[in-house]
Design a protein around this motif. Structure first.
Motif, PDB file in Angstrom:
ATOM      1  N   GLY A  68     -14.175 -34.939  37.003  1.00 13.47           N
ATOM      2  CA  GLY A  68     -13.725 -35.551  35.756  1.00 13.47           C
ATOM      3  C   GLY A  68     -12.646 -34.742  35.063  1.00 13.47           C
ATOM      4  N   TRP A  69     -11.957 -33.893  35.814  1.00 12.01           N
ATOM      5  CA  TRP A  69     -10.897 -33.056  35.264  1.00 12.01           C
ATOM      6  C   TRP A  69      -9.537 -33.529  35.754  1.00 12.01           C
ATOM      7  N   SER A  70      -8.492 -33.054  35.107  1.00 12.12           N
ATOM      8  CA  SER A  70      -7.141 -33.225  35.626  1.00 12.12           C
ATOM      9  C   SER A  70      -6.563 -31.824  35.852  1.00 12.12           C
ATOM     10  N   VAL A  71      -5.580 -31.731  36.735  1.00 14.21           N
ATOM     11  CA  VAL A  71      -5.017 -30.422  37.075  1.00 14.21           C
ATOM     12  C   VAL A  71      -3.536 -30.547  37.392  1.00 14.21           C
ATOM     13  N   THR A  72      -2.792 -29.505  37.090  1.00 13.95           N
ATOM     14  CA  THR A  72      -1.405 -29.387  37.508  1.00 13.95           C
ATOM     15  C   THR A  72      -1.212 -27.975  38.043  1.00 13.95           C
ATOM     16  N   VAL A  73      -0.266 -27.827  38.952  1.00 18.33           N
ATOM     17  CA  VAL A  73      -0.039 -26.546  39.612  1.00 18.33           C
ATOM     18  C   VAL A  73       1.433 -26.167  39.462  1.00 18.33           C
ATOM     19  N   ALA A  74       1.677 -24.907  39.111  1.00 21.91           N
ATOM     20  CA  ALA A  74       3.043 -24.405  38.971  1.00 21.91           C
ATOM     21  C   ALA A  74       3.168 -23.082  39.732  1.00 21.91           C
ATOM     22  N   PRO A  75       4.355 -22.792  40.224  1.00 16.07           N
ATOM     23  CA  PRO A  75       4.554 -21.524  40.928  1.00 16.07           C
ATOM     24  C   PRO A  75       4.549 -20.348  39.954  1.00 16.07           C
TER      25      PRO A  75
END
Length: 80
Positions: A68-75
Protein backbone atom coordinates in the motif's frame (compact mmCIF):
# COMPACT_ATOMS: atom_id res chain seq x y z
CA UNK A 1 27.96 -1.36 -6.83
CA UNK A 2 25.58 1.53 -7.26
CA UNK A 3 23.88 3.70 -4.67
CA UNK A 4 20.35 5.00 -5.07
CA UNK A 5 17.88 6.90 -2.94
CA UNK A 6 14.43 5.37 -2.57
CA UNK A 7 11.66 7.61 -1.24
CA UNK A 8 8.72 5.61 0.08
CA UNK A 9 5.35 7.10 1.01
CA UNK A 10 2.61 5.40 3.00
CA UNK A 11 -0.82 6.98 3.26
CA UNK A 12 -3.09 4.40 4.84
CA UNK A 13 -0.87 1.48 3.79
CA UNK A 14 1.03 -0.99 5.91
CA UNK A 15 3.18 0.32 8.75
CA UNK A 16 6.30 2.02 7.42
CA UNK A 17 9.31 1.72 9.71
CA UNK A 18 12.98 0.72 9.50
CA UNK A 19 12.16 -2.95 9.99
CA UNK A 20 9.58 -2.91 7.17
CA UNK A 21 12.04 -1.22 4.81
CA UNK A 22 14.85 -3.68 5.62
CA UNK A 23 13.48 -6.34 3.24
CA UNK A 24 13.73 -4.28 0.03
CA UNK A 25 14.28 -6.51 -3.00
CA UNK A 26 17.52 -6.50 -5.01
CA UNK A 27 19.35 -4.10 -2.64
CA UNK A 28 20.83 -3.59 0.79
CA UNK A 29 19.64 -0.69 2.96
CA UNK A 30 22.67 1.39 3.97
CA UNK A 31 20.72 4.12 5.77
CA UNK A 32 17.08 5.01 6.35
CA UNK A 33 15.39 8.16 7.66
CA UNK A 34 11.73 8.09 8.68
CA UNK A 35 9.12 10.78 9.15
CA UNK A 36 5.57 10.13 10.25
CA UNK A 37 2.42 12.12 10.81
CA UNK A 38 -1.05 11.30 12.06
CA UNK A 39 -2.06 9.21 9.03
CA UNK A 40 1.00 9.05 6.82
CA UNK A 41 4.68 8.14 6.88
CA UNK A 42 7.66 8.56 4.59
CA UNK A 43 11.07 6.95 4.42
CA UNK A 44 14.17 7.92 2.50
CA UNK A 45 16.45 4.93 2.15
CA UNK A 46 19.96 4.86 0.73
CA UNK A 47 20.22 1.58 -1.15
CA UNK A 48 23.31 -0.26 -2.38
CA UNK A 49 22.68 -2.54 -5.36
CA UNK A 50 24.34 -4.41 -8.22
CA UNK A 51 21.39 -4.33 -10.61
CA UNK A 52 20.49 -1.45 -12.89
CA UNK A 53 18.50 1.41 -11.41
CA UNK A 54 15.64 0.59 -13.80
CA UNK A 55 15.50 -3.03 -12.58
CA UNK A 56 15.66 -1.84 -8.98
CA UNK A 57 12.84 0.66 -9.54
CA UNK A 58 10.63 -2.02 -11.13
CA UNK A 59 11.23 -4.40 -8.21
CA UNK A 60 10.62 -1.68 -5.64
CA UNK A 61 7.35 -0.57 -7.27
CA UNK A 62 5.89 -4.07 -6.98
CA UNK A 63 7.27 -4.53 -3.46
CA UNK A 64 5.85 -1.19 -2.31
CA UNK A 65 2.47 -1.60 -4.04
CA UNK A 66 1.95 -4.89 -2.21
CA UNK A 67 2.16 -2.93 1.06
CA UNK A 68 0.00 0.00 0.00
CA UNK A 69 3.00 2.29 -0.48
CA UNK A 70 4.35 4.30 -3.38
CA UNK A 71 8.05 4.65 -4.18
CA UNK A 72 10.41 6.59 -6.41
CA UNK A 73 14.10 5.97 -6.98
CA UNK A 74 16.83 8.51 -7.74
CA UNK A 75 20.56 8.09 -8.33
CA UNK A 76 23.07 9.13 -5.69
CA UNK A 77 26.47 10.41 -6.78
CA UNK A 78 29.46 8.29 -5.87
CA UNK A 79 30.32 8.97 -2.25
CA UNK A 80 26.82 10.43 -1.71
Amino acid sequence: MQRSLAVILSVGGAQLDARAVADVPMARVAEVDLVSGMRSAAASATLVHDCSRADLARALRGWAAGRGWSVTVAPLPRGG
